[in-house]
Design a protein around this motif. Structure first.
Motif, PDB file in Angstrom:
ATOM      1  N   TRP A 136       0.820  -1.218   0.000  1.00 46.72           N
ATOM      2  CA  TRP A 136       0.000   0.000   0.000  1.00 46.72           C
ATOM      3  C   TRP A 136       0.849   1.261   0.000  1.00 46.72           C
ATOM      4  O   TRP A 136       0.454   2.290  -0.552  1.00 46.72           O
ATOM      5  N   VAL A 137       2.016   1.219   0.626  1.00 45.11           N
ATOM      6  CA  VAL A 137       2.872   2.402   0.674  1.00 45.11           C
ATOM      7  C   VAL A 137       3.950   2.367  -0.406  1.00 45.11           C
ATOM      8  O   VAL A 137       4.326   3.392  -0.962  1.00 45.11           O
ATOM      9  N   GLU A 138       4.424   1.173  -0.711  1.00 45.12           N
ATOM     10  CA  GLU A 138       5.537   1.049  -1.655  1.00 45.12           C
ATOM     11  C   GLU A 138       5.109   1.251  -3.106  1.00 45.12           C
ATOM     12  O   GLU A 138       5.766   1.956  -3.870  1.00 45.12           O
ATOM     13  N   LEU A 139       4.000   0.629  -3.502  1.00 43.44           N
ATOM     14  CA  LEU A 139       3.642   0.631  -4.917  1.00 43.44           C
ATOM     15  C   LEU A 139       3.354   2.034  -5.464  1.00 43.44           C
ATOM     16  O   LEU A 139       3.909   2.414  -6.510  1.00 43.44           O
ATOM     17  N   PRO A 140       2.500   2.843  -4.827  1.00 41.62           N
ATOM     18  CA  PRO A 140       2.299   4.194  -5.363  1.00 41.62           C
ATOM     19  C   PRO A 140       3.567   5.051  -5.321  1.00 41.62           C
ATOM     20  O   PRO A 140       3.795   5.855  -6.227  1.00 41.62           O
ATOM     21  N   ASN A 141       4.381   4.874  -4.283  1.00 40.24           N
ATOM     22  CA  ASN A 141       5.627   5.646  -4.230  1.00 40.24           C
ATOM     23  C   ASN A 141       6.553   5.298  -5.389  1.00 40.24           C
ATOM     24  O   ASN A 141       7.216   6.171  -5.943  1.00 40.24           O
ATOM     25  N   VAL A 142       6.593   4.020  -5.763  1.00 39.40           N
ATOM     26  CA  VAL A 142       7.474   3.600  -6.858  1.00 39.40           C
ATOM     27  C   VAL A 142       6.847   3.926  -8.206  1.00 39.40           C
ATOM     28  O   VAL A 142       7.445   4.624  -9.036  1.00 39.40           O
ATOM     29  N   LEU A 143       5.631   3.421  -8.456  1.00 39.62           N
ATOM     30  CA  LEU A 143       5.025   3.617  -9.772  1.00 39.62           C
ATOM     31  C   LEU A 143       4.660   5.063 -10.031  1.00 39.62           C
ATOM     32  O   LEU A 143       4.831   5.561 -11.155  1.00 39.62           O
ATOM     33  N   GLY A 144       4.149   5.754  -9.016  1.00 41.08           N
ATOM     34  CA  GLY A 144       3.672   7.111  -9.231  1.00 41.08           C
ATOM     35  C   GLY A 144       4.716   8.171  -9.044  1.00 41.08           C
ATOM     36  O   GLY A 144       4.851   9.083  -9.867  1.00 41.08           O
ATOM     37  N   MET A 145       5.491   8.067  -7.957  1.00 40.90           N
ATOM     38  CA  MET A 145       6.434   9.133  -7.616  1.00 40.90           C
ATOM     39  C   MET A 145       7.793   8.922  -8.276  1.00 40.90           C
ATOM     40  O   MET A 145       8.322   9.815  -8.927  1.00 40.90           O
ATOM     41  N   ALA A 146       8.367   7.744  -8.119  1.00 38.73           N
ATOM     42  CA  ALA A 146       9.720   7.521  -8.624  1.00 38.73           C
ATOM     43  C   ALA A 146       9.751   7.306 -10.133  1.00 38.73           C
ATOM     44  O   ALA A 146      10.642   7.829 -10.813  1.00 38.73           O
ATOM     45  N   LEU A 147       8.798   6.567 -10.685  1.00 42.28           N
ATOM     46  CA  LEU A 147       8.889   6.135 -12.084  1.00 42.28           C
ATOM     47  C   LEU A 147       7.888   6.800 -13.021  1.00 42.28           C
ATOM     48  O   LEU A 147       7.974   6.595 -14.238  1.00 42.28           O
ATOM     49  N   PHE A 148       6.946   7.559 -12.504  1.00 42.66           N
ATOM     50  CA  PHE A 148       5.909   8.194 -13.333  1.00 42.66           C
ATOM     51  C   PHE A 148       5.210   7.160 -14.211  1.00 42.66           C
ATOM     52  O   PHE A 148       4.712   7.456 -15.290  1.00 42.66           O
ATOM     53  N   ALA A 149       5.169   5.917 -13.740  1.00 37.86           N
ATOM     54  CA  ALA A 149       4.592   4.843 -14.535  1.00 37.86           C
ATOM     55  C   ALA A 149       3.074   4.902 -14.571  1.00 37.86           C
ATOM     56  O   ALA A 149       2.449   4.237 -15.415  1.00 37.86           O
ATOM     57  N   ASP A 150       2.469   5.671 -13.671  1.00 41.75           N
ATOM     58  CA  ASP A 150       1.004   5.812 -13.704  1.00 41.75           C
ATOM     59  C   ASP A 150       0.565   6.990 -14.560  1.00 41.75           C
ATOM     60  O   ASP A 150      -0.609   7.338 -14.598  1.00 41.75           O
TER      61      ASP A 150
END
Length: 514
Positions: free
Chosen positions: A406-420
């Motif tokens: 819940w905390v890791e996935l949005p931080n990685v996909l959304g914040m770090a990688l702009f994958a969303d």
């Protein structure tokens, strides 16, 4: 032996208060906690993360017994252990024939899905309890998000400040502004001007923890990092002591230097409390109130306290809301089409890039790195190189002791990688080697030069940055916050751009050679 209520406690539900036990009668309730191979193996977890979780779970079981509850505790090395969460739940149901089975909602979609599938297969209703350890429920977030064209943490944070009355002067924010982030970006001074950095509070393993360390060594040989030295708190009392120590010794400097990185200290002035918050050993509101009290008593400046509260009341609550708002399709997002495999040096630290080597080494040592190391070193490199989002997410999920999906996935996909594609971040957090040089002392000990854009001694972040910008022009040019970057690209000498892109292509063909 039958019981009226069986309560399943998950590994991140091990504080002294959890909703599934709020109205439970110890005389008629049995509690189940279990260490299972399925949960060990779903990511390559850090050995210290496993020790922390199993030790904290075992301490929780002891406190429950002292409170009069009957507890079924299944250890990882129990020969009858089924190896799965639902398998152990079924065994407990078979043993005790409970009238009802109660669970506080999990923090991860996959766990909720597995439990729902178990219940459906047996035509048995689970009694779900909302996880009220957070300051905004998922329903609160959905009400806030409804009808908004963009989801931005800043506006959610302001509403949370008002709701909880934190750092408020009547209807206005304390100090006349909501956010002091611009005051929280100082690099650490060097030499005699560098402030003294106090270490976080550390705890000696007790007998329970020593048993768990031996268990992890024997049964989790593939874990990342080493279980020792182990010094995390594993009880609510020790977690509170660790937090109080932070408030007294590091909070005052936290604001100025929260983005700073140094080879000389793995933690700088960070609190290291997310590991405790995310399993319930600390109460988030109590932490925010204690930090506010430190400011009102003149023991910490406003920029430090506001920055700290923003991380908990704002970012932590917002990210959880995003996760449950966007899942399960969210995990499949790859808006920039990143397809390279994760380099091996994320595990081994064998790279000539000193910033990455130092960050991975610290991660391996501590099961921890602070948010700028995660975002602007390991995350930034993965973004620029174009590494597959879920490989990056799986790495973060495993190696950090505070990581749950819940905390890791949005931080990685959304914040770090702009994958969303910008669901909540207004632009990719991409940066060249100059940023790392400005915020750290890593570059002084590096084989690469942050002032060189091309050539064998050029910092890979430099040419990878401009290749990332050019490679993703069709996807990013219309982003208003990227307009200046593309104007700069247009003014650059085409031959120089071509040379950087050629070097980037060669690097991306063998990232582990860097």
């Amino acid at each position: 032996m039958s019981c009226e209520r069986l309560v399943l406690l998950l590994g991140d539900q091990i504080g002294d208060r959890i909703s599934a036990l709020d109205d439970a009668d110890p005389a008629t309730t049995r509690v189940l906690l279990c260490e299972v191979g399925e949960e060990v193996a779903y990511a390559r977890h850090h050995a210290k993360k496993l020790v922390f979780l199993f030790s904290a779970m075992r301490h929780r079981a002891e406190r429950l017994r002292e409170s009069g509850f009957a507890v079924d505790y299944v250890t990882l090395d129990d020969p009858d252990n089924s190896g799965s969460l639902t398998g152990e739940l079924q065994r407990a149901v078979d043993r005790h024939a409970p009238a009802s089975v109660h669970v506080t909602r999990p923090g991860e979609w996959r766990v909720q899905e597995a439990l729902e599938a178990w219940a459906d297969a047996r035509d048995r209703a689970l009694v779900w309890h909302e996880d009220d350890r957070f300051l905004a429920s998922t329903a609160d977030f959905e009400r806030w998000a409804q009808g908004r064209k963009s989801l931005r943490m800043e506006y959610f944070y302001r509403e949370m400040r008002r709701r909880h009355g934190l750092l408020m002067d009547g209807d206005d924010p304390a100090g006349g502004q909501w956010n002091f982030d611009a005051d929280n970006r100082k690099a650490l001074p060097r030499g005699a001007d560098r402030p003294e950095i106090n270490a976080p509070m550390q705890f000696r393993p007790d007998a329970i923890t020593k048993d768990v360390i031996a268990l992890v060594k024997a049964h989790c040989a593939d874990a990342f990092g080493d279980p020792e030295p182990f010094w995390f708190a594993v009880t609510p009392g020790d977690a509170r002591r660790a937090f109080t120590h932070f408030v007294k010794t590091r909070l005052a400097r936290y604001g100025d230097y929260q983005d700073a990185m140094t080879e000389e200290d793995d933690f700088v002035f960070h609190a290291l409390i997310s590991i405790y918050l995310n399993v319930g050993l600390l109460d988030p509101l109590a932490c925010c109130q204690a930090a506010e009290a430190a400011w009102r008593e003149g023991k910490a400046p406003l920029n430090a306290v506001e920055g700290f509260i923003r991380q908990i009341l704002g970012w932590r609550e917002f990210i959880r809301g995003i996760y449950w708002h966007a899942m399960p399709a969210y995990a499949e997002r790859n808006a920039l089409g990143a397809e390279l495999p994760l380099p091996e040096f994320y595990w081994t630290a064998k790279t000539g890039m000193n910033c990455l080597r130092r960050t991975v080494e610290a991660t391996r040592r501590n099961a921890y790195a602070h948010h700028i190391q995660r975002l602007m070193v390991t995350g930034n490199f993965a973004l620029l190189a174009g590494i597959r989002p879920m490989e990056v997410a799986d790495w973060y999920l495993g190696v950090y002791a505070d990581a749950y999906e819940w905390v890791e996935l949005p931080n990685v996909l959304g914040m770090a990688l702009f994958a969303d594609g910008g669901l909540f971040a207004s632009k990719p957090y991409a940066a060249s080697g100059r940023y790392i040089q400005r915020m750290s002392d890593y570059c002084a000990g590096c084989r690469y030069r942050p002032d060189r854009p091309v050539g064998k001694d050029a910092c890979p972040f430099n040419y990878l940055y401009w290749d990332f910008v050019a490679r993703n022009e069709d996807r990013l040019r219309r982003n208003p916050r990227m307009a200046m970057v593309y104007r700069t690209l247009e003014r650059m000498d085409p031959d120089r751009v071509a040379t950087m892109r050629e070097q980037a292509a060669a690097a991306r063909a063998d990232l582990d050679a860097l």
